[in-house]
Design a protein around this motif. Structure first.
Motif, PDB file in Angstrom:
ATOM      1  N   PHE A 259       0.858  -1.179   0.000  1.00 13.22           N
ATOM      2  CA  PHE A 259       0.000   0.000   0.000  1.00 13.22           C
ATOM      3  C   PHE A 259       0.893   1.227   0.000  1.00 13.22           C
ATOM      4  O   PHE A 259       2.119   1.113   0.148  1.00 13.22           O
ATOM      5  N   GLY A 260       0.304   2.397  -0.200  1.00  9.95           N
ATOM      6  CA  GLY A 260       1.150   3.575  -0.255  1.00  9.95           C
ATOM      7  C   GLY A 260       0.361   4.858  -0.342  1.00  9.95           C
ATOM      8  O   GLY A 260      -0.872   4.865  -0.393  1.00  9.95           O
ATOM      9  N   ALA A 261       1.099   5.957  -0.380  1.00 12.91           N
ATOM     10  CA  ALA A 261       0.514   7.290  -0.496  1.00 12.91           C
ATOM     11  C   ALA A 261       1.368   8.118  -1.439  1.00 12.91           C
ATOM     12  O   ALA A 261       2.598   8.006  -1.438  1.00 12.91           O
ATOM     13  N   GLY A 262       0.700   8.981  -2.221  1.00  9.60           N
ATOM     14  CA  GLY A 262       1.408   9.786  -3.211  1.00  9.60           C
ATOM     15  C   GLY A 262       1.396  11.258  -2.875  1.00  9.60           C
ATOM     16  O   GLY A 262       0.540  11.748  -2.129  1.00  9.60           O
ATOM     17  N   THR A 263       2.346  11.978  -3.452  1.00  8.47           N
ATOM     18  CA  THR A 263       2.433  13.421  -3.265  1.00  8.47           C
ATOM     19  C   THR A 263       1.603  14.180  -4.292  1.00  8.47           C
ATOM     20  O   THR A 263       1.529  15.411  -4.239  1.00  8.47           O
ATOM     21  N   ALA A 264       0.986  13.477  -5.232  1.00  9.15           N
ATOM     22  CA  ALA A 264       0.152  14.072  -6.273  1.00  9.15           C
ATOM     23  C   ALA A 264      -0.758  12.966  -6.813  1.00  9.15           C
ATOM     24  O   ALA A 264      -0.541  11.781  -6.531  1.00  9.15           O
ATOM     25  N   PRO A 265      -1.791  13.302  -7.599  1.00  7.16           N
ATOM     26  CA  PRO A 265      -2.684  12.270  -8.150  1.00  7.16           C
ATOM     27  C   PRO A 265      -1.917  11.242  -8.983  1.00  7.16           C
ATOM     28  O   PRO A 265      -0.943  11.573  -9.655  1.00  7.16           O
ATOM     29  N   TYR A 266      -2.381  10.009  -8.952  1.00 11.19           N
ATOM     30  CA  TYR A 266      -1.724   8.926  -9.680  1.00 11.19           C
ATOM     31  C   TYR A 266      -2.708   7.788  -9.885  1.00 11.19           C
ATOM     32  O   TYR A 266      -3.804   7.762  -9.315  1.00 11.19           O
ATOM     33  N   LYS A 267      -2.286   6.814 -10.691  1.00 14.55           N
ATOM     34  CA  LYS A 267      -3.014   5.569 -10.908  1.00 14.55           C
ATOM     35  C   LYS A 267      -2.020   4.426 -10.727  1.00 14.55           C
ATOM     36  O   LYS A 267      -0.809   4.638 -10.755  1.00 14.55           O
TER      37      LYS A 267
END
Length: 291
Positions: A259-267
């Motif tokens: 799992f993870g988290a991004g600094t900007a929108p992503y797919k």
């Protein structure tokens, strides 16, 4: 063939082909716990799949899942079998999923010509002999062992089963699009789909899980060049982090969270290989138990 302390090996492709393949050996939980950040990246991160005019593969010994990148760059590339699988054709004993990340192109599977647009996925069954990729598309490939043939199918983004999940209040609202799975495109071992984060959300796959019956690979894409995703993997009580850029993949062993988290929108494209195709075959991990 060359190898190093990370457990990875690399070799040229089959004679007469332009394919190159890297082999990643299996990773034990105790081993992952002790890897340096650089060694962990070398073990689980795939950061150079997409090169104009080339076909590249990475073969993991976890469930023998094979991932690849192909950029025909306006021409065509034949998908030849890497020598590591010892087959005349890639799909002699395997099935193949092809995802269009960007651009447009065609997947030719024997006599079938399948038009591909962004987020279209083509499934090619065991026994397919000739596979060619053409156009200006960026193609991502995922292959798993197969014991019988299923029909060749292409499905567009709008045709995929779309399931909204998550909570915007916890920055985890997202839409899961299921393409190849137990109740979708038929396959032997391969499951494949795309998750899109909704505006304002950053977390994927939360609450998280493991599934000892399947290896899962995440390929992150549509992430701005200067942004990153912090991908968490490892045992739930001893997680490790990997910083991931656009069009990079992480190989997650069956025992590992992912799992993870991004600094900007992503797919991201999620793909599994293993003994169970049921999408909900997961062993849930409570967020409070993570360490």
């Amino acid at each position: 063939m060359t190898s190093d302390a990370t457990g990875a090996t690399a070799a040229p492709g089959a004679a007469g082909s332009d394919v190159t393949t890297e082999v990643r050996l299996t990773t034990h939980p105790d081993d992952m716990d002790t890897l340096s950040p650089a060694a962990l990246r070398a073990r689980v991160l795939v950061d150079d799949l997409f090169v104009p005019g080339e076909l590249k593969f990475v073969l993991s010994h976890h469930d023998r899942i094979l991932i690849g990148g192909a950029m025909p760059a306006g021409g065509s590339l034949e998908v030849t079998a890497p020598q590591e699988i010892k087959a005349q054709h890639l799909c002699d004993r395997r099935e193949l999923g092809v995802v269009c990340l960007a651009g447009s192109g065609t997947v030719t599977a024997d006599d079938d010509e399948l038009p591909m647009a962004p987020e279209s996925i083509a499934y090619l069954g065991q026994g397919t002999r000739r596979v060619t990729l053409s156009g200006d598309a960026v193609f991502y490939l995922v292959s798993a062992p197969a014991h019988r043939r299923h029909p060749t199918v292409v499905r567009t983004r709008d045709e995929a089963e779309a399931v909204p999940v998550g909570d915007a209040g916890k920055a985890g609202a997202r839409t899961i699009r299921k393409y190849v799975h137990q109740d979708g495109i038929a396959s032997c071992e391969l499951a494949l789909g795309i998750t899109t984060l909704e505006p304002g959300s950053v977390w994927n796959t939360m609450p998280c899980h493991t599934h000892d019956r399947r290896t899962e690979v995440y390929l992150y894409f549509d992430l701005p060049a200067d942004e990153r995703v912090v991908h968490l993997c490892g045992r739930p009580d001893n997680t490790r982090s990997v910083i991931v850029a656009d069009r990079q993949a992480v190989i997650n062993p069956p025992w590992s969270v992912h799992f993870g988290a991004g600094t900007a929108p992503y797919k991201f494209i999620w793909s599994t290989a293993g003994e169970n195709l049921a999408y909900d075959d997961m062993d849930s991990v409570a967020t409070a138990e993570l360490r």
